[in-house]
Design a protein around this motif. Structure first.
Motif, PDB file in Angstrom:
ATOM      1  N   GLU A  35       0.807  -1.224   0.000  1.00  0.00           N
ATOM      2  CA  GLU A  35       0.000   0.000   0.000  1.00  0.00           C
ATOM      3  C   GLU A  35       0.836   1.268   0.000  1.00  0.00           C
ATOM      4  O   GLU A  35       0.581   2.168  -0.801  1.00  0.00           O
ATOM      5  N   PRO A  36       1.852   1.393   0.841  1.00  0.00           N
ATOM      6  CA  PRO A  36       2.671   2.622   0.769  1.00  0.00           C
ATOM      7  C   PRO A  36       3.357   2.779  -0.590  1.00  0.00           C
ATOM      8  O   PRO A  36       3.454   3.885  -1.113  1.00  0.00           O
ATOM      9  N   LEU A  37       3.807   1.670  -1.129  1.00  0.00           N
ATOM     10  CA  LEU A  37       4.438   1.723  -2.447  1.00  0.00           C
ATOM     11  C   LEU A  37       3.424   2.170  -3.500  1.00  0.00           C
ATOM     12  O   LEU A  37       3.725   3.025  -4.336  1.00  0.00           O
ATOM     13  N   ALA A  38       2.230   1.596  -3.442  1.00  0.00           N
ATOM     14  CA  ALA A  38       1.180   1.968  -4.407  1.00  0.00           C
ATOM     15  C   ALA A  38       0.805   3.440  -4.251  1.00  0.00           C
ATOM     16  O   ALA A  38       0.633   4.151  -5.243  1.00  0.00           O
ATOM     17  N   ALA A  39       0.691   3.907  -3.011  1.00  0.00           N
ATOM     18  CA  ALA A  39       0.351   5.319  -2.782  1.00  0.00           C
ATOM     19  C   ALA A  39       1.448   6.227  -3.321  1.00  0.00           C
ATOM     20  O   ALA A  39       1.163   7.238  -3.970  1.00  0.00           O
ATOM     21  N   ALA A  40       2.695   5.862  -3.068  1.00  0.00           N
ATOM     22  CA  ALA A  40       3.819   6.662  -3.564  1.00  0.00           C
ATOM     23  C   ALA A  40       3.841   6.658  -5.085  1.00  0.00           C
ATOM     24  O   ALA A  40       4.098   7.685  -5.722  1.00  0.00           O
ATOM     25  N   LEU A  41       3.557   5.512  -5.658  1.00  0.00           N
ATOM     26  CA  LEU A  41       3.525   5.410  -7.117  1.00  0.00           C
ATOM     27  C   LEU A  41       2.420   6.280  -7.701  1.00  0.00           C
ATOM     28  O   LEU A  41       2.633   6.997  -8.684  1.00  0.00           O
ATOM     29  N   ARG A  42       1.234   6.210  -7.093  1.00  0.00           N
ATOM     30  CA  ARG A  42       0.111   7.041  -7.573  1.00  0.00           C
ATOM     31  C   ARG A  42       0.462   8.519  -7.489  1.00  0.00           C
ATOM     32  O   ARG A  42       0.209   9.282  -8.426  1.00  0.00           O
ATOM     33  N   GLU A  43       1.046   8.895  -6.375  1.00  0.00           N
ATOM     34  CA  GLU A  43       1.426  10.299  -6.185  1.00  0.00           C
ATOM     35  C   GLU A  43       2.450  10.731  -7.214  1.00  0.00           C
ATOM     36  O   GLU A  43       2.338  11.771  -7.844  1.00  0.00           O
ATOM     37  N   THR A  44       3.471   9.891  -7.404  1.00  0.00           N
ATOM     38  CA  THR A  44       4.530  10.209  -8.364  1.00  0.00           C
ATOM     39  C   THR A  44       3.973  10.287  -9.777  1.00  0.00           C
ATOM     40  O   THR A  44       4.281  11.222 -10.522  1.00  0.00           O
ATOM     41  N   LEU A  45       3.150   9.319 -10.124  1.00  0.00           N
ATOM     42  CA  LEU A  45       2.576   9.327 -11.473  1.00  0.00           C
ATOM     43  C   LEU A  45       1.662  10.522 -11.677  1.00  0.00           C
ATOM     44  O   LEU A  45       1.655  11.136 -12.739  1.00  0.00           O
ATOM     45  N   SER A  46       0.891  10.838 -10.646  1.00  0.00           N
ATOM     46  CA  SER A  46      -0.010  11.989 -10.758  1.00  0.00           C
ATOM     47  C   SER A  46       0.773  13.259 -10.992  1.00  0.00           C
ATOM     48  O   SER A  46       0.432  14.063 -11.856  1.00  0.00           O
TER      49      SER A  46
END
Length: 127
Positions: A35-46
């Motif tokens: 989950e933290p990785l996915a959240a960081a990825l979403r944030e970075t991609l956004s």
């Protein structure tokens, strides 16, 4: 050591239950860790792809589009008023032209009648 069939089934069932429980725990742990990785990825991609900015711009464009639609509506109303006024003016000018033509015809008729009366009056006078 001889195990009975029911003992083997019970052992298999217990082992399967333990395995299922371990799988479930591993799944939960994996999801929690991801989950933290996915959240960081979403944030970075956004941020990297400009998604947020694109959404903001889309909202701004939608707002402007609404304003343009309202303005076009006002222009259409004004155009209809002008077209109506133009048609009224055109009709009035045609009527003035018709009246002017009628006056010219009346003027010629009156001149013809006047000339005829003068000729009749002159010819009826004794010479």
């Amino acid at each position: 050591m001889h195990r009975t069939r029911s003992d083997r089934k019970a052992t298999e069932s217990t082992e399967e239950g333990v395995t299922q429980e371990r799988l479930a725990q591993a799944r939960v742990a994996s999801l929690a860790a991801a989950e933290p990785l996915a959240a960081a990825l979403r944030e970075t991609l956004s941020e990297a792809s400009g998604v947020r900015e694109a959404v903001r711009q889309e909202q701004a464009v939608q707002a402007e589009l609404g304003e343009v639609v309202c303005e076009v509506g006002r222009f259409q109303e004004q155009h209809q008023k002008w077209a109506s006024a133009f048609n009224d003016l055109h009709t009035a000018i045609k009527e003035i032209g018709d009246f002017e033509n009628w006056m010219k015809v009346m003027e010629r008729d009156v001149a013809l009648v006047t000339t005829t009366i003068e000729l009749v009056t002159q010819s009826s006078k004794p010479s």
